[in-house]
Scaffold this motif. Structure first.
Motif, PDB file in Angstrom:
ATOM      1  N   THR A 251       0.878  -1.365  -0.174  1.00 40.78           N
ATOM      2  CA  THR A 251      -0.100  -0.168   0.424  1.00 40.78           C
ATOM      3  C   THR A 251       1.255   1.316  -0.317  1.00 40.78           C
ATOM      4  OG1 THR A 251      -1.769  -1.108   1.631  1.00 40.78           O
ATOM      5  CG2 THR A 251      -1.664   1.077   1.203  1.00 40.78           C
ATOM      6  N   ASP A 252       1.122   2.186  -1.137  1.00 37.25           N
ATOM      7  CA  ASP A 252       0.953   3.441  -0.394  1.00 37.25           C
ATOM      8  C   ASP A 252       0.083   4.487   0.294  1.00 37.25           C
ATOM      9  OD1 ASP A 252       2.741   1.988  -2.306  1.00 37.25           O
ATOM     10  OD2 ASP A 252       2.273   3.938  -3.731  1.00 37.25           O
ATOM     11  N   ILE A 253       0.386   5.162   1.038  1.00 37.08           N
ATOM     12  CA  ILE A 253      -0.131   5.403   2.097  1.00 37.08           C
ATOM     13  C   ILE A 253       0.900   6.631   2.719  1.00 37.08           C
ATOM     14  CG2 ILE A 253      -1.213   5.208   4.598  1.00 37.08           C
ATOM     15  CD1 ILE A 253      -1.024   2.916   4.450  1.00 37.08           C
ATOM     16  N   THR A 254      -0.261   8.247   2.314  1.00 37.99           N
ATOM     17  CA  THR A 254      -0.106   9.583   2.878  1.00 37.99           C
ATOM     18  C   THR A 254      -0.430   9.771   3.590  1.00 37.99           C
ATOM     19  OG1 THR A 254       0.062  10.353   0.569  1.00 37.99           O
ATOM     20  CG2 THR A 254       0.055  12.183   2.192  1.00 37.99           C
ATOM     21  N   ILE A 255       0.223  10.436   5.252  1.00 32.05           N
ATOM     22  CA  ILE A 255      -0.605  10.418   6.233  1.00 32.05           C
ATOM     23  C   ILE A 255      -0.478  11.865   6.568  1.00 32.05           C
ATOM     24  CG2 ILE A 255       0.596  10.007   8.651  1.00 32.05           C
ATOM     25  CD1 ILE A 255       1.838   7.822   8.222  1.00 32.05           C
TER      26      ILE A 255
END
Length: 408
Positions: free
Chosen positions: A171-175
């Motif tokens: 998964t690519d996640i932006t926080i």
């Protein structure tokens, strides 16, 4: 995914996370690897999110370069997994807390969206409020505590990108951290000693209540002693578990890090029985209640008693610790000081600390003036996330977070 309250304790033994009342922890083991190693490290896919905590591999960009990390239990076997344990760990500049934060958030996301069919797409986590802490020794390095606290806050405030590389869980996640605050380790624990989070069954409402058991400290100044794996902090509180009076109320106890001392024991006397420091640490955690340390080889069935060297180390460490704490707060006051011991290593060291105190003073002073959480916190059915020696600072952050939510 939206997170209203994210509270994190970047401990040297474990990283403890409380994300909107969901608690999980990750062993503080972070090993940087190459891109090639990250691509070749797995032989099978991870199919269940319950196994993800043991298989965390992530990548992120730091200072314009891609970095790849094994995090948590998956990194424990690496010889580089415990590079921070023998010295004071600078959590402001180290990559270890940052990698723990990124890995923890990817895990929280996967747990919340384990049935999401679009996991291969970029996902976003919006965090309204994040709270964290720094130890006293790091705060004292600056002219003002707030300088160090702001440095820590600025490291996490804003947007972060992370890739979860674990096969089957990619998964690519932006926080996005919208607001953040950094508190003082050990001192913040007074909130969990003074108040509790209670759930009222009649109207299903959560409230913050004053602890009845906190009354015993209304007439005395209190020394909080926070015994962590990397450092020991001691804070002198005003009467009634109230705010410390001045900067001298905060003391760094000059004692070797517990994990560093344990690593020395492992290398010098117990290396033939354990594969690494963490396996020895877990062995002690599993057996400290009985104070009998019998190692059983799971492959041969043979057993060997290791009680003597382990107990000797724990007692020697406690003797030095107690002496240093007492030296830090020499005072001419005629009123008794009360000491409260907590932190991840406190339950393991408790019987040895009590022996050390009795030797320096006497049994009466030890019983009347020195306390552990098991002596203080009453077990009530209505309490939510009751503090333990390992989680008291985290409970305090949750109390502060809920207080802020109520005010808003």
């Amino acid at each position: 995914m939206r997170v209203e309250r994210l509270n994190v304790d970047f401990g040297n033994s474990t990283g403890n996370f409380l994300s909107d009342s969901y608690y999980f922890e990750i062993p503080t083991c972070v090993v940087e690897i190459s891109k090639e190693q990250a691509e070749e490290i797995f032989t099978n896919q991870v199919e269940d999110t319950t196994d993800l905590l043991d298989r965390l591999v992530i990548s992120t960009m730091i200072n314009g370069e891609d970095h790849f990390f094994m995090v948590g239990r998956f990194a424990e076997a690496s010889p580089y997994a415990n590079s921070h344990v023998g010295k004071m760990h600078d959590k402001i500049n180290s990559n270890i807390p940052y990698a723990m934060f990124l890995a923890g958030m990817t895990y929280a996301y996967k747990i919340n969206y384990k049935d999401n069919e679009n996991d291969n797409l970029e996902s976003t986590i919006e965090v309204d409020n994040m709270k964290m802490m720094l130890p006293v020794w790091l705060l004292k390095k600056e002219n003002k505590f707030s300088i160090a606290q702001n440095k820590m806050v600025n490291r996490f405030l804003g947007e972060h990108s992370v890739k979860l590389l674990t096969p089957g869980m990619e998964t690519d996640i932006t926080i996005n951290i919208k607001n953040a605050k950094c508190h003082i380790e050990s001192e913040v624990g007074r909130w969990a000693l003074k108040y509790k989070i209670a759930k009222k069954e009649d109207n299903d409402v959560t409230v913050i209540e004053k602890r009845v058991e906190a009354r015993k400290f209304d007439s005395n100044e209190v020394i909080l002693v926070d015994i962590g794996g990397g450092s020991v902090d001691a804070v002198r509180l005003a009467k009634g578990l109230n705010t410390p009076v001045n900067a001298d109320s905060f003391q760094v106890v000059q004692v070797e890090p517990y994990l560093g001392r344990l690593d020395k024991l492992f290398k010098e006397k117990l290396i033939e029985h354990f594969s690494n420091l963490r396996s020895l640490e877990q062995f002690i955690v599993d057996n400290y209640v009985t104070q009998r340390y019998v190692f059983k080889n799971p492959n041969t069935g043979s057993s060997v008693t290791l009680t003597e060297p382990i107990v000797q180390m724990l007692q020697e460490y406690s003797d030095i610790l107690v002496y240093k704490v007492m030296e830090s707060f020499k005072t001419n006051t005629k009123e008794a000081l009360k000491f409260i011991y907590f932190g991840g290593e406190a339950p393991i060291l408790e019987p040895y600390i009590k022996q050390s105190i009795t030797k320096i003073t006497n049994e009466g002073i030890m019983e009347n003036n020195h306390f552990f959480l098991s002596d203080l916190i009453e077990d009530t059915k209505d309490e939510v996330f009751a503090p333990t020696a390992r989680t008291i600072n985290l409970t305090a952050l949750e109390i502060l977070s809920l207080n802020e939510k109520t005010k808003k």
